[in-house]
Design a protein around this motif. Structure first.
Motif, PDB file in Angstrom:
ATOM      1  N   VAL A  29      -0.873  -9.229  52.281  1.00 37.61           N
ATOM      2  CA  VAL A  29      -2.224  -8.971  52.787  1.00 37.61           C
ATOM      3  C   VAL A  29      -2.900  -7.892  51.928  1.00 37.61           C
ATOM      4  N   MET A  30      -2.138  -6.862  51.585  1.00 35.72           N
ATOM      5  CA  MET A  30      -2.679  -5.814  50.721  1.00 35.72           C
ATOM      6  C   MET A  30      -3.044  -6.371  49.346  1.00 35.72           C
ATOM      7  N   PHE A  31      -2.214  -7.279  48.817  1.00 36.51           N
ATOM      8  CA  PHE A  31      -2.521  -7.906  47.535  1.00 36.51           C
ATOM      9  C   PHE A  31      -3.817  -8.709  47.617  1.00 36.51           C
ATOM     10  N   MET A  32      -4.037  -9.373  48.748  1.00 37.71           N
ATOM     11  CA  MET A  32      -5.256 -10.172  48.914  1.00 37.71           C
ATOM     12  C   MET A  32      -6.502  -9.277  48.850  1.00 37.71           C
ATOM     13  N   VAL A  33      -6.411  -8.096  49.434  1.00 39.62           N
ATOM     14  CA  VAL A  33      -7.534  -7.155  49.409  1.00 39.62           C
ATOM     15  C   VAL A  33      -7.701  -6.568  48.012  1.00 39.62           C
ATOM     16  N   PHE A  34      -6.589  -6.191  47.399  1.00 32.06           N
ATOM     17  CA  PHE A  34      -6.632  -5.496  46.117  1.00 32.06           C
ATOM     18  C   PHE A  34      -7.084  -6.407  44.980  1.00 32.06           C
ATOM     19  N   PHE A  35      -6.628  -7.660  44.969  1.00 33.22           N
ATOM     20  CA  PHE A  35      -6.882  -8.563  43.851  1.00 33.22           C
ATOM     21  C   PHE A  35      -8.141  -9.403  44.025  1.00 33.22           C
ATOM     22  N   ASN A  36      -8.858  -9.248  45.115  1.00 34.12           N
ATOM     23  CA  ASN A  36     -10.029 -10.099  45.355  1.00 34.12           C
ATOM     24  C   ASN A  36     -11.102  -9.915  44.287  1.00 34.12           C
ATOM     25  N   ASN A  37     -11.204  -8.733  43.704  1.00 31.38           N
ATOM     26  CA  ASN A  37     -12.211  -8.476  42.677  1.00 31.38           C
ATOM     27  C   ASN A  37     -11.643  -8.526  41.261  1.00 31.38           C
ATOM     28  N   TYR A  38     -10.351  -8.812  41.144  1.00 26.80           N
ATOM     29  CA  TYR A  38      -9.729  -8.846  39.823  1.00 26.80           C
ATOM     30  C   TYR A  38      -9.948 -10.189  39.144  1.00 26.80           C
ATOM     31  N   ALA A  39      -9.503 -10.243  37.881  1.00 21.15           N
ATOM     32  CA  ALA A  39      -9.661 -11.467  37.095  1.00 21.15           C
ATOM     33  C   ALA A  39      -8.946 -12.625  37.778  1.00 21.15           C
ATOM     34  N   SER A  40      -9.638 -13.753  37.892  1.00 23.47           N
ATOM     35  CA  SER A  40      -9.039 -14.919  38.534  1.00 23.47           C
ATOM     36  C   SER A  40      -7.850 -15.433  37.729  1.00 23.47           C
ATOM     37  N   GLY A  41      -7.849 -15.196  36.407  1.00 26.93           N
ATOM     38  CA  GLY A  41      -6.699 -15.594  35.587  1.00 26.93           C
ATOM     39  C   GLY A  41      -5.434 -14.875  36.007  1.00 26.93           C
ATOM     40  N   LEU A  42      -5.560 -13.601  36.403  1.00 30.93           N
ATOM     41  CA  LEU A  42      -4.402 -12.826  36.858  1.00 30.93           C
ATOM     42  C   LEU A  42      -3.895 -13.367  38.195  1.00 30.93           C
ATOM     43  N   SER A  43      -4.810 -13.612  39.143  1.00 33.62           N
ATOM     44  CA  SER A  43      -4.411 -14.164  40.453  1.00 33.62           C
ATOM     45  C   SER A  43      -3.790 -15.548  40.287  1.00 33.62           C
ATOM     46  N   TYR A  44      -4.357 -16.332  39.359  1.00 33.32           N
ATOM     47  CA  TYR A  44      -3.820 -17.671  39.084  1.00 33.32           C
ATOM     48  C   TYR A  44      -2.400 -17.573  38.541  1.00 33.32           C
ATOM     49  N   TYR A  45      -2.147 -16.612  37.646  1.00 35.32           N
ATOM     50  CA  TYR A  45      -0.798 -16.430  37.094  1.00 35.32           C
ATOM     51  C   TYR A  45       0.188 -16.042  38.188  1.00 35.32           C
TER      52      TYR A  45
END
Length: 622
Positions: A541-557
């Motif tokens: 859940v914390m990752f979902m909040v933290f990575f929401n504004n990050y590069a989509s390529g990073l979340s995709y990886y």
């Protein structure tokens, strides 16, 4: 009042009136005086504006050019004030251009400076021309003493030296006497991001004087937002600088300042993916930089205002040339790596220590290799993830086997817990560790492989946001792998989360929850700390909040990586015989345990301590 007093006042008034009438100026004299006063007023207005500009280091285009001098007295005042540079403080601002396949550079005759830079291969997030700076967003000039005044080249008008200029070269020249001049030379080579820049002084030692053995170079630039996510772009923007023969340092993601106590080789005004870098062929002997970052909430296209005050060493001489280079281009590791002696590649934030090494010597080479044959960056990330997971598979397998061993020992651990009361926690722990030791199981066996994988996870966290290759590259619903992928723009903002929903980030969080649940089921063999289970579910859940504004390529990886790990775990579980593992562990417990040299020495020391304690007790009783 008596008669004599009245008569006296009338006579005085008559005398004053006659005196005024006799000395009244003619119409021609009145017009000349008016011209004189107007000229003085114009000069004073220019001086006031220049004083204000010098204090704020800003320039308003054509302000000086609006001054017209048609009176000998005014010209003399300009000469008294600016000395040999009186003719250079007035003029018409003209613009000139140099361009090649990569960049287009516009220059202004006022200040003989770079007026704007466009990177022709790129666009901003609105698909408009990508301009690093334009007009007054860039102030560049050096200060010098003349006629007991501090003058700045940014306020002087230069002329083009036609004989020394062509399609790739511009030479701005300011002459102050016979064979006395100051020139700024620019040369742009084909297919290059580098702009050569020379400052030439010829027989100027008696005209201009330096301060502290050098000239103060002032460079001020507003860094323009080029990307979709302002918060993310601010985080990766800043000022970088390399100390001569030393390391690269920076002020990034925040406001701040730095005084240079030792010489500096170059200074870079950087945003997330592009930089304006000033490189000295020799060095800057000192100076200072300031960074003023504007808050994320500011509705302005400017991310920050960067200011540099640098000292250019000056040795004098009949002909003196100081050589520099500008780099106007992308923060692309492959491009900047070519400048080996300058360490320009250090402005790409790949991480420190082992994280940077993994990116430089493993991830980037593999990524570039895949990039050479595959057009889709989404597929490149997928293949890169598969390669990494294949390399790490032995560690994943070892981690699973360690967890499986502890799981099959669960009935024996439960028996220990039933036999030893809960209030004897130390005794329980000692018995459990003895069981692990006899069975040949290490409680850390499952953690160690995961710890060894962590540097790669952190390295990828630095790699994706710094990779300009992903900029404006689309994959599936993501239109830009270097920014967040929004499937829903909310009409409100959630603190820390944002005003949109990133689907790749959401998928990453879901796969992490699934993987956490699998781990919880596989590690029920040991007692857990109260609340630990809930904490494990809080991480996704914390990752979902933290990575929401990050590069989509990073979340995709991270999504693909976790999904592959889940599939690997399911496959390993299907092919691993846990009954065989339990039989082997039981057999290990029946074997005599050979003590290691360290353990034998430790037990020997414990026996000696016990004998000494017993001996001491006997003495005390006596």
């Amino acid at each position: 009042m008596d008669k004599n007093s009245v008569t006296g006042m009338i006579l005085i008034a008559a005398i004053l009136g006659a005196f005024w009438w006799l000395n009244k100026p003619s119409a021609e004299e009145i017009e000349a005086q008016k011209r004189y006063q107007d000229s003085i007023a114009k000069v004073e207005a220019v001086a006031a504006k220049e004083a204000a500009l010098e204090s704020s280091n800003m320039v308003v285009e054509n302000e000086v050019a609006s001054v017209t001098v048609d009176d000998s007295t005014t010209q003399q005042q300009l000469a008294d004030k600016y000395g040999l540079f009186a003719d250079a403080v007035k003029g018409e601002n003209k613009f000139y251009t140099l361009e090649n396949e990569r960049i287009k550079v516009t220059f202004s005759s006022r200040g003989a400076k770079v007026y704007s830079v466009q990177l022709k291969e790129y666009t901003n997030f609105e698909e408009k021309a990508l301009v690093l700076f334009d007009g007054d967003k860039n102030q560049f000039g050096f200060n010098f003493f003349h006629n007991n005044r501090i003058l700045n080249t940014n306020h002087l008008f230069y002329s083009i030296d036609e004989a020394a200029s062509n399609d790739s070269t511009l030479r701005f020249k300011l002459s102050v006497g016979d064979d006395q001049f100051m020139a700024f030379e620019y040369k742009l080579s084909s297919n290059s991001y580098l702009l050569d820049f020379n400052i030439v002084q010829n027989n100027m030692d008696d005209v201009i004087q330096s301060n502290r053995g050098g000239f103060d170079l002032d460079w001020k630039m507003d860094v323009i937002a080029q990307e979709k996510g302002r918060k993310f772009e601010i985080q990766y923007s800043g000022v970088y600088f390399k100390y001569d023969l030393d390391v690269v340092d920076d002020i990034s993601g925040k406001s701040g300042s730095e005084d240079f106590r030792t010489p500096v080789k170059w200074i870079a005004f950087k945003d997330q993916f592009f930089s304006s870098i000033l490189i000295a062929k020799d060095r800057f002997s000192g100076g200072k930089v300031d960074v003023n970052v504007y808050p994320e909430e500011d509705n302005t296209p400017v991310l920050s205002t960067n200011t540099a005050s640098l000292i250019i060493p000056h040795d004098g001489g009949a002909l003196n040339t100081k050589a520099f280079q500008f780099y106007f281009g992308p923060n692309k590791y492959k491009t900047l790596k070519k400048f080996k002696d300058l360490d320009l590649k250090e402005i790409v934030p790949l991480g420190w220590g082992i994280f940077g090494w993994i990116n430089r010597y493993a991830i980037i080479p593999i990524f570039n290799w895949l990039e050479g044959g595959i057009a889709s960056y989404g597929l490149i990330i997928l293949l890169l993830t598969l390669i990494i997971k294949l390399v790490l598979f032995p560690l994943t397998y070892k981690s699973y086997m360690s967890t499986a061993k502890m799981r099959v020992l669960k009935p024996q651990i439960d028996a220990i817990n039933e036999k030893i009361p809960a209030d004897k926690a130390m005794e329980r722990q000692k018995a459990t560790m003895a069981l692990y030791s006899k069975a040949g199981v290490s409680p850390l066996g499952g953690c160690l492989p995961m710890v060894l994988q962590m540097p790669i996870l952190f390295a990828m966290f630095r790699f994706f946001p710094a990779s300009i290759e992903l900029r404006h590259e689309s994959f599936l619903w993501a239109t830009d792998l270097s920014s967040y992928d929004s499937i829903w723009n909310m009409p409100f903002t959630i603190p820390f989360y944002g005003d949109h929903v990133s689907l790749f980030c959401l998928l990453m969080s879901i796969t992490n929850i699934v993987y956490t649940k699998m781990n919880q089921e596989m590690t029920q063999s040991t007692s857990q700390m109260p609340g630990m289970k809930g904490m494990m579910y809080m991480m996704p859940v914390m990752f979902m909040v933290f990575f929401n504004n990050y590069a989509s390529g990073l979340s995709y990886y991270y999504f693909i990586s976790t999904l592959i790990t889940i599939l690997q775990t399911i496959l390993i579980r299907r092919f691993v015989d846990e009954e065989a593992i339990l039989a082997k562990l039981n057999a290990n417990q029946k074997k005599p345990k050979k003590k290691s040299g360290f353990q034998a020495r430790l037990e020997e020391m414990q026996k000696k301590q016990q004998l000494q304690q017993q001996s001491q007790k006997k003495k005390n009783k006596k």
